[in-house]
Design a protein around this motif. Structure first.
Motif, PDB file in Angstrom:
ATOM      1  N   PHE A  60      -0.932  -7.160  -0.327  1.00 49.46           N
ATOM      2  CA  PHE A  60      -0.112  -6.170   0.358  1.00 49.46           C
ATOM      3  C   PHE A  60       0.778  -6.919   1.344  1.00 49.46           C
ATOM      4  CE2 PHE A  60       0.996  -2.207   2.313  1.00 49.46           C
ATOM      5  CZ  PHE A  60       1.098  -2.475   3.672  1.00 49.46           C
ATOM      6  N   SER A 101      -8.228  -6.192  -5.194  1.00 40.35           N
ATOM      7  CA  SER A 101      -6.936  -5.519  -5.124  1.00 40.35           C
ATOM      8  C   SER A 101      -5.815  -6.553  -5.080  1.00 40.35           C
ATOM      9  CB  SER A 101      -6.856  -4.614  -3.892  1.00 40.35           C
ATOM     10  OG  SER A 101      -6.911  -5.384  -2.709  1.00 40.35           O
ATOM     11  N   THR A 102      -4.593  -6.093  -5.322  1.00 38.82           N
ATOM     12  CA  THR A 102      -3.442  -6.985  -5.238  1.00 38.82           C
ATOM     13  C   THR A 102      -3.019  -7.147  -3.787  1.00 38.82           C
ATOM     14  OG1 THR A 102      -1.957  -5.116  -5.581  1.00 38.82           O
ATOM     15  CG2 THR A 102      -2.612  -6.386  -7.530  1.00 38.82           C
ATOM     16  N   GLN A 143      -1.569  -9.132   3.422  1.00 39.25           N
ATOM     17  CA  GLN A 143      -2.988  -8.812   3.408  1.00 39.25           C
ATOM     18  C   GLN A 143      -3.497  -8.883   1.977  1.00 39.25           C
ATOM     19  OE1 GLN A 143      -4.042  -5.209   5.559  1.00 39.25           O
ATOM     20  NE2 GLN A 143      -2.169  -5.345   6.776  1.00 39.25           N
ATOM     21  N   ARG A 203       5.415  -3.191   2.040  1.00 47.51           N
ATOM     22  CA  ARG A 203       4.953  -2.897   0.687  1.00 47.51           C
ATOM     23  C   ARG A 203       5.830  -3.521  -0.408  1.00 47.51           C
ATOM     24  NH1 ARG A 203       0.966   0.964   0.750  1.00 47.51           N
ATOM     25  NH2 ARG A 203       0.745   2.107   2.705  1.00 47.51           N
ATOM     26  N   SER A 205     -11.637 -10.461   2.489  1.00 44.99           N
ATOM     27  CA  SER A 205     -10.297  -9.999   2.850  1.00 44.99           C
ATOM     28  C   SER A 205      -9.674 -10.966   3.839  1.00 44.99           C
ATOM     29  CB  SER A 205     -10.334  -8.588   3.452  1.00 44.99           C
ATOM     30  OG  SER A 205     -11.045  -8.583   4.673  1.00 44.99           O
ATOM     31  N   THR A 262       1.651 -11.899  -6.924  1.00 43.45           N
ATOM     32  CA  THR A 262       0.387 -11.301  -6.522  1.00 43.45           C
ATOM     33  C   THR A 262      -0.279 -10.627  -7.719  1.00 43.45           C
ATOM     34  OG1 THR A 262      -0.678  -9.697  -5.026  1.00 43.45           O
ATOM     35  CG2 THR A 262       1.559  -9.188  -5.763  1.00 43.45           C
ATOM     36  N   SER A 268       4.392  -7.115   3.959  1.00 43.79           N
ATOM     37  CA  SER A 268       5.151  -6.292   4.898  1.00 43.79           C
ATOM     38  C   SER A 268       6.028  -5.315   4.120  1.00 43.79           C
ATOM     39  CB  SER A 268       6.047  -7.172   5.776  1.00 43.79           C
ATOM     40  OG  SER A 268       5.306  -8.149   6.450  1.00 43.79           O
TER      41      SER A 268
END
Length: 343
Positions: free
Chosen positions: A225, A222-223, A217, A229, A196, A237, A227
């Protein structure tokens, strides 16, 4: 993966903020940090084992991240922190960790290697933090460290003047930033196999709170993330990957015409486990707009900088969506600090 003291106390941040507000404007500074730590821990914090925290020079501008803060040798770990600073030219830091075996569970733990890099010059900062596992299928579980961190910032003293605006009158400044880079955390989620990264672009004017201008992030499986969303225009992404480039605008910050203020801009990347976060293309201050007290653009403005850097350049009108996001920056920062205090 265990991470100790990732966030300083709210009291420490408040004290550092008060100290920074009391400090006079200065000629400018460039600061870079690159570090990391890897291995399986022996001992505890109480016995002098590994701790992490935010270097004083970054408080309160940045209040998180696993910057090595001591106890590495006592903990049986490998790692450290390279820091450099200056007042002109280009400043850079680099640090590598490993290869170091992570140790648990026996026969399955990987060997970890990491690299962090950062550079700063007036108007431009870049960071990269990456780690890699090899020869195993697990990172060791609790008590294992496999993190890298890089940070870069510049502070410059600015003064706005204009023949059509009275000295000492109130006004506003708006910054335009261009950010480019990519992050990769390949593979699916798996027990003890971390990957991560967190990236933050921050800015601050004298006597005003830190603003989280842009954040991203990415976690293994996972895709990305971003600011608020939202995936900004210019960015892509997919699971385990994000990349792109875009320009965004700060909120309008108050200034006083003819009076100096300090602008600080910084970029911070943290990488945990098997992940690459490459933003060495970095964040650039690509334009500045100045306004009078009625929020009218001042066409004959001049912007002097202590470093001699020319920041004043034509800036295209901001898209309404980006302006809305910039206006929410203070809310994001406040939310993060409240979460840190409640933890």
């Amino acid at each position: 993966m265990a991470v100790l003291h990732r966030h300083p106390s709210c009291l420490a941040v408040a004290a550092a903020l008060a100290a920074s507000l009391a400090a006079p404007a200065h000629a400018g500074s460039l600061d870079t940090y690159a570090g990391g730590v890897g291995g399986i821990a022996r001992g505890s914090v109480d016995s002098g084992c590994y701790t992490s925290g935010t270097p004083d020079a970054l408080k309160p501008f940045f209040s998180g991240g696993s910057f090595p803060a001591g106890g590495i040798a006592a903990c049986g770990l490998t790692g450290g922190l390279d820091q450099d600073s200056g007042s002109s030219g280009r400043v850079a830091s680099t640090y590598a960790v490993g290869p170091v075996k992570l140790g648990i569970p026996e026969g399955h733990a990987a060997v970890y290697s990491g690299q962090a890099d950062a550079f700063a010059r007036y108007g431009w900062v870049g960071v990269s933090a990456a780690g890699q596992f090899a020869g195993g299928v697990a990172n060791g579980g609790p008590g294992t460290y496999d993190s890298m961190v890089a940070a870069a910032k510049f502070t410059d003293t600015l003064t706005a003047t204009s023949a059509s605006v009275a000295q000492g009158s109130k006004g506003y400044v708006r910054y335009a930033f261009e950010l480019s880079g990519s992050a990769s955390a390949p593979g699916a989620l798996a027990p003890y196999f971390t990957g991560s990264t967190v990236l933050d672009l921050l800015y601050m004017n004298s006597y005003q709170p830190v603003k989280y201008g842009w954040s991203a992030q990415l976690t293994r499986g996972s895709t990305g993330f971003f600011s608020y969303r939202l995936v900004p225009d210019g960015w892509t992404t997919t699971p385990g990957m994000l990349s792109g480039s875009s320009t965004f605008y700060s909120e309008d910050l108050p200034i006083v015409w003819g009076q100096s203020w300090d602008l600080t801009v910084g970029l911070v990347a943290s990488a945990y486990g098997d992940v690459t976060s490459n933003f060495m293309s970095g964040a650039r201050l690509v334009g500045v707009q100045l306004f009078d007290s009625q929020h009218q653009a001042v066409g004959d403005s001049r912007l002097l900088s202590a470093s001699g850097t020319d920041y004043l350049a034509p800036v295209p009108e901001a898209a309404s969506g980006w302006m809305m996001l910039a206006g929410l920056g203070g809310l994001l920062a406040a939310s993060r600090r409240r979460s840190s205090c409640a933890a």
